[in-house]
Write a protein that holds these residues in place. Structure first.
Motif, short mmCIF file in Angstrom:
data_model
loop_
_atom_site.label_atom_id
_atom_site.label_comp_id
_atom_site.label_asym_id
_atom_site.label_seq_id
_atom_site.Cartn_x
_atom_site.Cartn_y
_atom_site.Cartn_z
N ASN A 1 0.80 -1.23 0.00
CA ASN A 1 0.00 0.00 0.00
C ASN A 1 0.83 1.28 0.00
O ASN A 1 0.40 2.32 0.48
CB ASN A 1 -0.99 0.02 1.18
N PHE B 1 -5.96 0.67 -2.27
CA PHE B 1 -5.83 -0.77 -2.59
C PHE B 1 -7.23 -1.34 -2.77
O PHE B 1 -8.23 -0.73 -2.39
CB PHE B 1 -5.08 -1.50 -1.47
N THR C 1 -2.51 -3.43 -4.07
CA THR C 1 -2.27 -1.98 -4.01
C THR C 1 -2.40 -1.39 -5.41
O THR C 1 -1.97 -2.01 -6.38
CB THR C 1 -0.84 -1.70 -3.49
N ASN D 1 -7.72 -1.48 6.93
CA ASN D 1 -6.76 -2.35 6.26
C ASN D 1 -6.97 -3.74 6.85
O ASN D 1 -6.85 -3.87 8.08
CB ASN D 1 -5.34 -1.84 6.54
#
Ligand SMILES: *Cc1c(COP(=O)(O)O)cnc(C)c1O
Length: 385
Positions: A47, A316, A357, A175
Protein backbone atom coordinates in the motif's frame (compact mmCIF):
# COMPACT_ATOMS: atom_id res chain seq x y z
CA UNK A 1 44.13 -19.19 35.67
CA UNK A 2 42.62 -19.82 32.31
CA UNK A 3 38.96 -19.36 31.68
CA UNK A 4 37.41 -22.42 30.19
CA UNK A 5 33.84 -23.27 29.36
CA UNK A 6 34.32 -26.39 31.45
CA UNK A 7 35.15 -24.39 34.53
CA UNK A 8 32.57 -25.45 37.08
CA UNK A 9 32.40 -21.89 38.42
CA UNK A 10 31.03 -20.62 35.10
CA UNK A 11 27.27 -20.34 35.27
CA UNK A 12 25.36 -22.03 32.52
CA UNK A 13 23.62 -19.50 30.35
CA UNK A 14 19.99 -20.27 29.66
CA UNK A 15 18.67 -17.68 27.27
CA UNK A 16 15.13 -19.05 27.24
CA UNK A 17 14.94 -18.72 31.00
CA UNK A 18 15.83 -15.05 30.69
CA UNK A 19 13.35 -14.11 27.99
CA UNK A 20 9.96 -13.00 29.33
CA UNK A 21 7.49 -15.90 28.97
CA UNK A 22 5.11 -13.90 26.75
CA UNK A 23 8.01 -12.91 24.48
CA UNK A 24 9.10 -16.55 24.12
CA UNK A 25 5.80 -17.34 22.47
CA UNK A 26 5.45 -14.12 20.48
CA UNK A 27 4.23 -14.26 16.89
CA UNK A 28 6.13 -11.45 15.17
CA UNK A 29 4.55 -9.15 12.58
CA UNK A 30 5.06 -10.50 9.14
CA UNK A 31 5.43 -7.63 6.71
CA UNK A 32 4.50 -7.89 3.07
CA UNK A 33 8.17 -7.52 2.21
CA UNK A 34 9.49 -10.13 4.65
CA UNK A 35 7.07 -12.75 3.29
CA UNK A 36 8.45 -12.34 -0.19
CA UNK A 37 11.88 -13.52 -1.26
CA UNK A 38 13.06 -13.26 -4.83
CA UNK A 39 13.04 -10.64 -7.48
CA UNK A 40 10.05 -8.69 -8.67
CA UNK A 41 9.48 -5.52 -10.61
CA UNK A 42 6.02 -4.52 -9.50
CA UNK A 43 5.25 -4.13 -5.82
CA UNK A 44 1.49 -4.00 -5.20
CA UNK A 45 1.73 -5.54 -1.73
CA UNK A 46 2.40 -2.85 0.88
CA UNK A 47 0.00 0.00 0.00
CA UNK A 48 2.86 2.37 -0.69
CA UNK A 49 2.50 5.25 -3.08
CA UNK A 50 3.59 3.87 -6.47
CA UNK A 51 4.07 7.35 -7.87
CA UNK A 52 7.07 8.28 -5.73
CA UNK A 53 7.79 11.03 -3.22
CA UNK A 54 7.31 14.82 -3.15
CA UNK A 55 10.02 16.85 -4.93
CA UNK A 56 13.44 16.56 -3.27
CA UNK A 57 15.03 19.72 -2.04
CA UNK A 58 17.15 18.25 0.68
CA UNK A 59 20.83 18.08 0.02
CA UNK A 60 22.73 17.30 3.16
CA UNK A 61 24.19 20.81 3.23
CA UNK A 62 23.77 20.93 6.94
CA UNK A 63 25.95 17.89 7.41
CA UNK A 64 27.81 19.73 10.13
CA UNK A 65 24.65 19.45 12.23
CA UNK A 66 24.69 15.66 12.21
CA UNK A 67 26.98 15.49 15.23
CA UNK A 68 24.21 17.09 17.31
CA UNK A 69 21.13 15.26 18.51
CA UNK A 70 17.91 16.15 16.69
CA UNK A 71 15.11 18.24 18.22
CA UNK A 72 13.43 15.80 20.65
CA UNK A 73 10.06 17.53 20.28
CA UNK A 74 10.30 18.15 16.51
CA UNK A 75 8.99 21.70 16.86
CA UNK A 76 9.53 22.82 13.26
CA UNK A 77 7.83 19.76 11.77
CA UNK A 78 4.96 19.97 14.24
CA UNK A 79 4.29 23.63 13.58
CA UNK A 80 3.96 22.94 9.85
CA UNK A 81 1.76 19.88 10.48
CA UNK A 82 -0.37 21.88 12.93
CA UNK A 83 -1.07 24.44 10.21
CA UNK A 84 -1.90 21.74 7.65
CA UNK A 85 -4.21 19.84 10.00
CA UNK A 86 -5.76 22.84 11.80
CA UNK A 87 -4.67 21.67 15.24
CA UNK A 88 -2.20 23.05 17.80
CA UNK A 89 1.39 21.94 18.24
CA UNK A 90 0.44 20.67 21.73
CA UNK A 91 -2.09 18.29 20.17
CA UNK A 92 0.57 16.57 18.05
CA UNK A 93 2.78 13.61 18.81
CA UNK A 94 5.18 12.15 16.26
CA UNK A 95 6.42 8.58 16.16
CA UNK A 96 8.99 6.60 14.24
CA UNK A 97 6.14 5.45 12.01
CA UNK A 98 2.61 4.89 13.31
CA UNK A 99 3.98 1.60 14.52
CA UNK A 100 5.90 3.36 17.27
CA UNK A 101 2.82 5.38 18.20
CA UNK A 102 0.79 2.16 18.55
CA UNK A 103 3.50 0.64 20.73
CA UNK A 104 3.78 3.71 22.99
CA UNK A 105 0.01 3.95 23.42
CA UNK A 106 -0.15 0.35 24.59
CA UNK A 107 2.90 0.69 26.83
CA UNK A 108 1.61 3.93 28.29
CA UNK A 109 -1.88 2.69 29.11
CA UNK A 110 -1.88 -1.11 29.50
CA UNK A 111 -0.63 -2.77 32.69
CA UNK A 112 1.05 -6.06 31.64
CA UNK A 113 -0.93 -9.15 32.50
CA UNK A 114 -3.98 -7.12 33.52
CA UNK A 115 -5.23 -4.65 30.96
CA UNK A 116 -6.77 -5.19 27.54
CA UNK A 117 -7.05 -3.65 24.14
CA UNK A 118 -9.94 -4.28 21.77
CA UNK A 119 -9.52 -4.77 18.03
CA UNK A 120 -12.04 -5.37 15.24
CA UNK A 121 -10.58 -7.98 12.87
CA UNK A 122 -9.82 -8.20 10.04
CA UNK A 123 -7.53 -5.29 10.82
CA UNK A 124 -3.94 -4.07 10.90
CA UNK A 125 -1.63 -6.62 12.52
CA UNK A 126 0.54 -4.34 14.63
CA UNK A 127 -2.12 -3.63 17.28
CA UNK A 128 -2.00 -7.25 18.34
CA UNK A 129 1.78 -7.61 18.05
CA UNK A 130 2.38 -4.57 20.28
CA UNK A 131 -0.23 -5.82 22.77
CA UNK A 132 1.47 -9.23 22.88
CA UNK A 133 4.84 -7.62 23.58
CA UNK A 134 3.33 -5.65 26.45
CA UNK A 135 1.45 -8.77 27.60
CA UNK A 136 -1.86 -6.96 27.30
CA UNK A 137 -4.89 -9.11 26.51
CA UNK A 138 -6.51 -8.71 23.12
CA UNK A 139 -10.30 -8.69 22.84
CA UNK A 140 -11.60 -9.34 19.34
CA UNK A 141 -14.93 -8.14 18.01
CA UNK A 142 -14.95 -9.05 14.31
CA UNK A 143 -16.38 -6.67 11.73
CA UNK A 144 -19.68 -7.76 10.20
CA UNK A 145 -19.83 -8.63 6.54
CA UNK A 146 -23.25 -7.34 5.47
CA UNK A 147 -24.23 -7.41 1.78
CA UNK A 148 -20.58 -7.46 0.77
CA UNK A 149 -19.65 -4.53 3.04
CA UNK A 150 -17.49 -4.60 6.15
CA UNK A 151 -19.15 -2.74 9.01
CA UNK A 152 -18.48 -2.19 12.71
CA UNK A 153 -20.48 -4.29 15.17
CA UNK A 154 -20.96 -1.25 17.40
CA UNK A 155 -23.19 -2.89 19.99
CA UNK A 156 -20.85 -5.87 20.29
CA UNK A 157 -17.85 -3.56 20.81
CA UNK A 158 -19.65 -1.68 23.60
CA UNK A 159 -20.78 -4.95 25.18
CA UNK A 160 -17.31 -6.51 25.00
CA UNK A 161 -15.33 -3.78 26.77
CA UNK A 162 -14.59 -4.31 30.47
CA UNK A 163 -13.17 -2.00 33.16
CA UNK A 164 -9.80 -3.46 32.10
CA UNK A 165 -10.14 -2.35 28.48
CA UNK A 166 -7.91 0.70 28.05
CA UNK A 167 -7.77 1.12 24.28
CA UNK A 168 -10.13 0.36 21.41
CA UNK A 169 -8.38 0.34 18.01
CA UNK A 170 -10.52 1.28 15.00
CA UNK A 171 -9.13 1.61 11.50
CA UNK A 172 -10.84 3.84 8.93
CA UNK A 173 -10.47 3.34 6.01
CA UNK A 174 -9.71 -0.18 7.14
CA UNK A 175 -6.76 -2.35 6.26
CA UNK A 176 -7.31 -4.85 4.64
CA UNK A 177 -10.99 -4.04 4.05
CA UNK A 178 -10.50 -0.65 2.35
CA UNK A 179 -13.77 0.52 3.88
CA UNK A 180 -14.41 3.74 5.74
CA UNK A 181 -16.21 3.10 9.02
CA UNK A 182 -19.66 4.55 9.48
CA UNK A 183 -19.13 7.89 11.28
CA UNK A 184 -22.18 7.46 13.54
CA UNK A 185 -20.80 4.12 14.77
CA UNK A 186 -17.45 5.71 15.60
CA UNK A 187 -19.23 8.50 17.50
CA UNK A 188 -21.23 5.92 19.47
CA UNK A 189 -18.11 4.03 20.49
CA UNK A 190 -16.22 7.19 21.49
CA UNK A 191 -19.22 8.31 23.55
CA UNK A 192 -20.03 4.94 25.06
CA UNK A 193 -16.52 3.73 25.97
CA UNK A 194 -14.76 4.85 29.16
CA UNK A 195 -11.24 4.34 27.74
CA UNK A 196 -9.33 5.71 24.75
CA UNK A 197 -10.47 5.17 21.17
CA UNK A 198 -7.54 5.06 18.75
CA UNK A 199 -8.76 5.83 15.24
CA UNK A 200 -6.11 4.76 12.70
CA UNK A 201 -6.48 6.99 9.65
CA UNK A 202 -3.44 5.73 7.71
CA UNK A 203 -5.44 6.00 4.45
CA UNK A 204 -7.48 9.10 5.21
CA UNK A 205 -5.67 11.18 2.56
CA UNK A 206 -7.73 9.27 -0.02
CA UNK A 207 -10.99 10.48 1.64
CA UNK A 208 -9.83 13.65 3.45
CA UNK A 209 -13.37 14.91 4.14
CA UNK A 210 -13.98 11.90 6.41
CA UNK A 211 -11.28 12.66 8.97
CA UNK A 212 -12.12 12.69 12.69
CA UNK A 213 -9.26 15.09 13.51
CA UNK A 214 -11.60 18.06 14.24
CA UNK A 215 -13.46 15.89 16.79
CA UNK A 216 -10.37 15.52 18.97
CA UNK A 217 -11.36 18.97 20.33
CA UNK A 218 -14.70 17.67 21.61
CA UNK A 219 -13.75 14.14 22.67
CA UNK A 220 -10.95 13.93 25.27
CA UNK A 221 -10.80 10.13 24.78
CA UNK A 222 -10.36 10.18 20.99
CA UNK A 223 -6.92 9.97 19.40
CA UNK A 224 -6.40 9.96 15.63
CA UNK A 225 -3.35 8.40 13.94
CA UNK A 226 -2.14 9.34 10.49
CA UNK A 227 1.08 8.64 8.61
CA UNK A 228 3.33 9.96 5.85
CA UNK A 229 3.89 6.38 4.65
CA UNK A 230 0.95 6.03 2.31
CA UNK A 231 -0.45 8.94 0.23
CA UNK A 232 2.54 11.15 1.00
CA UNK A 233 4.92 8.59 -0.48
CA UNK A 234 7.40 8.73 2.40
CA UNK A 235 7.27 5.23 3.90
CA UNK A 236 11.06 5.04 4.16
CA UNK A 237 11.27 8.13 6.40
CA UNK A 238 9.10 6.54 9.12
CA UNK A 239 6.88 9.33 10.36
CA UNK A 240 3.63 8.60 12.17
CA UNK A 241 1.36 11.39 13.40
CA UNK A 242 -0.95 11.33 16.39
CA UNK A 243 -3.55 14.02 17.07
CA UNK A 244 -4.83 13.92 20.64
CA UNK A 245 -5.50 16.09 23.68
CA UNK A 246 -2.42 17.86 25.09
CA UNK A 247 -2.81 15.64 28.20
CA UNK A 248 -2.49 12.42 26.19
CA UNK A 249 0.39 13.91 24.20
CA UNK A 250 2.17 14.65 27.51
CA UNK A 251 1.84 11.01 28.58
CA UNK A 252 3.39 9.81 25.33
CA UNK A 253 6.16 12.43 25.47
CA UNK A 254 7.06 11.18 28.94
CA UNK A 255 7.77 7.62 27.73
CA UNK A 256 9.07 8.04 24.19
CA UNK A 257 12.73 7.51 23.31
CA UNK A 258 14.15 11.04 23.54
CA UNK A 259 15.28 11.33 19.91
CA UNK A 260 12.75 9.11 18.21
CA UNK A 261 12.57 11.12 14.99
CA UNK A 262 16.00 11.40 13.43
CA UNK A 263 17.37 14.67 12.06
CA UNK A 264 17.28 13.65 8.39
CA UNK A 265 13.64 12.63 8.64
CA UNK A 266 12.74 15.92 10.32
CA UNK A 267 14.63 17.87 7.67
CA UNK A 268 13.12 15.96 4.78
CA UNK A 269 9.57 16.03 6.14
CA UNK A 270 9.79 19.78 6.60
CA UNK A 271 10.51 20.14 2.89
CA UNK A 272 7.97 17.56 1.77
CA UNK A 273 5.17 19.23 3.72
CA UNK A 274 5.67 22.30 1.53
CA UNK A 275 4.03 20.31 -1.28
CA UNK A 276 0.55 19.35 -0.14
CA UNK A 277 -0.60 19.99 -3.72
CA UNK A 278 1.82 17.28 -4.89
CA UNK A 279 0.20 14.83 -2.51
CA UNK A 280 -3.28 15.90 -3.61
CA UNK A 281 -2.40 15.36 -7.27
CA UNK A 282 -1.10 11.86 -6.46
CA UNK A 283 -4.27 11.09 -4.52
CA UNK A 284 -6.36 12.08 -7.56
CA UNK A 285 -4.27 9.86 -9.86
CA UNK A 286 -4.48 6.97 -7.41
CA UNK A 287 -8.26 7.22 -7.09
CA UNK A 288 -8.64 7.37 -10.89
CA UNK A 289 -6.43 4.30 -11.30
CA UNK A 290 -8.25 2.51 -8.46
CA UNK A 291 -11.59 2.99 -10.20
CA UNK A 292 -10.16 1.94 -13.58
CA UNK A 293 -8.75 -1.19 -11.95
CA UNK A 294 -12.02 -1.92 -10.15
CA UNK A 295 -13.99 -1.59 -13.39
CA UNK A 296 -11.60 -3.87 -15.28
CA UNK A 297 -11.58 -6.50 -12.51
CA UNK A 298 -15.39 -6.41 -12.28
CA UNK A 299 -15.97 -6.94 -16.02
CA UNK A 300 -17.78 -10.04 -17.14
CA UNK A 301 -14.60 -11.26 -18.86
CA UNK A 302 -13.05 -11.62 -15.38
CA UNK A 303 -16.01 -13.40 -13.79
CA UNK A 304 -14.52 -16.86 -14.16
CA UNK A 305 -11.67 -15.87 -11.83
CA UNK A 306 -12.93 -12.97 -9.72
CA UNK A 307 -16.00 -13.23 -7.54
CA UNK A 308 -15.99 -9.78 -5.96
CA UNK A 309 -14.07 -6.52 -5.71
CA UNK A 310 -14.89 -4.88 -2.39
CA UNK A 311 -15.63 -1.14 -2.23
CA UNK A 312 -12.48 0.84 -1.34
CA UNK A 313 -11.85 4.29 0.06
CA UNK A 314 -8.09 3.65 0.14
CA UNK A 315 -5.23 2.97 -2.32
CA UNK A 316 -5.83 -0.77 -2.59
CA UNK A 317 -8.53 -3.22 -3.59
CA UNK A 318 -9.57 -6.37 -1.76
CA UNK A 319 -10.35 -8.92 -4.44
CA UNK A 320 -12.13 -12.23 -3.88
CA UNK A 321 -11.07 -15.13 -6.10
CA UNK A 322 -13.90 -17.36 -7.30
CA UNK A 323 -13.99 -21.04 -6.25
CA UNK A 324 -12.70 -23.53 -7.23
CA UNK A 325 -9.67 -21.41 -8.12
CA UNK A 326 -7.12 -21.08 -5.36
CA UNK A 327 -6.15 -17.50 -4.41
CA UNK A 328 -2.67 -18.76 -3.58
CA UNK A 329 -2.32 -20.00 -7.18
CA UNK A 330 -3.33 -16.60 -8.52
CA UNK A 331 -0.81 -15.03 -6.12
CA UNK A 332 1.86 -17.42 -7.43
CA UNK A 333 1.00 -16.73 -11.07
CA UNK A 334 1.34 -12.98 -10.46
CA UNK A 335 4.62 -13.55 -8.66
CA UNK A 336 6.00 -15.54 -11.60
CA UNK A 337 5.20 -12.48 -13.71
CA UNK A 338 7.15 -10.25 -11.29
CA UNK A 339 4.10 -8.78 -9.56
CA UNK A 340 3.77 -9.01 -5.78
CA UNK A 341 0.40 -8.60 -4.11
CA UNK A 342 -0.65 -9.39 -0.54
CA UNK A 343 -2.27 -12.76 0.09
CA UNK A 344 -4.97 -12.27 2.74
CA UNK A 345 -6.77 -15.55 2.02
CA UNK A 346 -5.92 -17.10 5.39
CA UNK A 347 -7.29 -14.13 7.34
CA UNK A 348 -10.75 -14.77 8.87
CA UNK A 349 -13.47 -12.85 6.98
CA UNK A 350 -11.03 -12.38 4.06
CA UNK A 351 -11.17 -15.97 2.83
CA UNK A 352 -10.15 -16.31 -0.84
CA UNK A 353 -8.98 -12.66 -0.93
CA UNK A 354 -5.93 -10.94 -2.33
CA UNK A 355 -5.18 -7.34 -1.41
CA UNK A 356 -3.87 -5.41 -4.39
CA UNK A 357 -2.27 -1.98 -4.01
CA UNK A 358 -3.10 0.47 -6.78
CA UNK A 359 0.05 1.00 -8.83
CA UNK A 360 0.92 3.34 -11.66
CA UNK A 361 -1.12 3.12 -14.85
CA UNK A 362 1.56 0.94 -16.44
CA UNK A 363 1.77 -1.39 -13.44
CA UNK A 364 -1.99 -1.82 -13.25
CA UNK A 365 -2.20 -2.54 -16.96
CA UNK A 366 0.46 -5.21 -16.57
CA UNK A 367 -1.46 -6.73 -13.62
CA UNK A 368 -4.63 -6.88 -15.74
CA UNK A 369 -2.74 -8.53 -18.63
CA UNK A 370 -1.38 -11.26 -16.39
CA UNK A 371 -4.80 -11.86 -14.84
CA UNK A 372 -6.36 -12.10 -18.32
CA UNK A 373 -3.97 -14.94 -19.16
CA UNK A 374 -5.06 -16.71 -15.96
CA UNK A 375 -8.71 -16.15 -16.89
CA UNK A 376 -8.13 -17.76 -20.30
CA UNK A 377 -6.65 -20.82 -18.60
CA UNK A 378 -9.55 -20.93 -16.18
CA UNK A 379 -12.02 -20.69 -19.06
CA UNK A 380 -10.40 -23.75 -20.62
CA UNK A 381 -11.43 -25.62 -17.52
CA UNK A 382 -8.03 -25.56 -15.86
CA UNK A 383 -8.55 -25.11 -12.12
CA UNK A 384 -5.87 -22.83 -10.69
CA UNK A 385 -4.86 -24.73 -7.62
C1 LIG B 1 0.57 1.08 6.75
C2 LIG B 1 -0.24 1.21 7.97
C3 LIG B 1 0.30 1.75 9.14
C4 LIG B 1 1.78 1.93 9.27
O1 LIG B 1 2.17 3.17 9.19
P1 LIG B 1 3.70 3.58 9.46
O2 LIG B 1 3.52 5.02 9.75
O3 LIG B 1 4.44 3.30 8.19
O4 LIG B 1 4.24 2.81 10.63
C5 LIG B 1 -0.52 1.96 10.23
N1 LIG B 1 -1.81 1.59 10.19
C6 LIG B 1 -2.34 1.02 9.09
C7 LIG B 1 -3.76 0.62 9.11
C8 LIG B 1 -1.57 0.81 7.96
O5 LIG B 1 -2.10 0.20 6.90
Amino acid sequence: MSISSHDSSVQTFDLQALVRPNIRSIKPYSSARSEFTGTAEIFLDANENAFGSPPHEVRIERQQALHRYPDPLQKAVKSRLAALKHVTVEQLFLGNGSDEVIDLLIRGFCEPGQDEILITPPTYGMYEVSADIQNARVLRVPLLLCDGQYILDTDAVLRAVTPRTKLVFLCSPGNPTGALLDAASVHRIVQGFHGIVVLDEAYIDFVPQATFVPLVQSYPNLVVMQTLSKAWGLAALRLGILVASPDIVRVLNSIKPPYNINALTQEYVLHALRHPQWKEKIVRSTVLERERLRKALSESSMHELIENVYPSDANFLLVKIRAPHNPRAVYAALMRAGIIVRDRSTVPLCERCLRITVGTEQENTRLLEVLQVEVLQAQQGIVLS
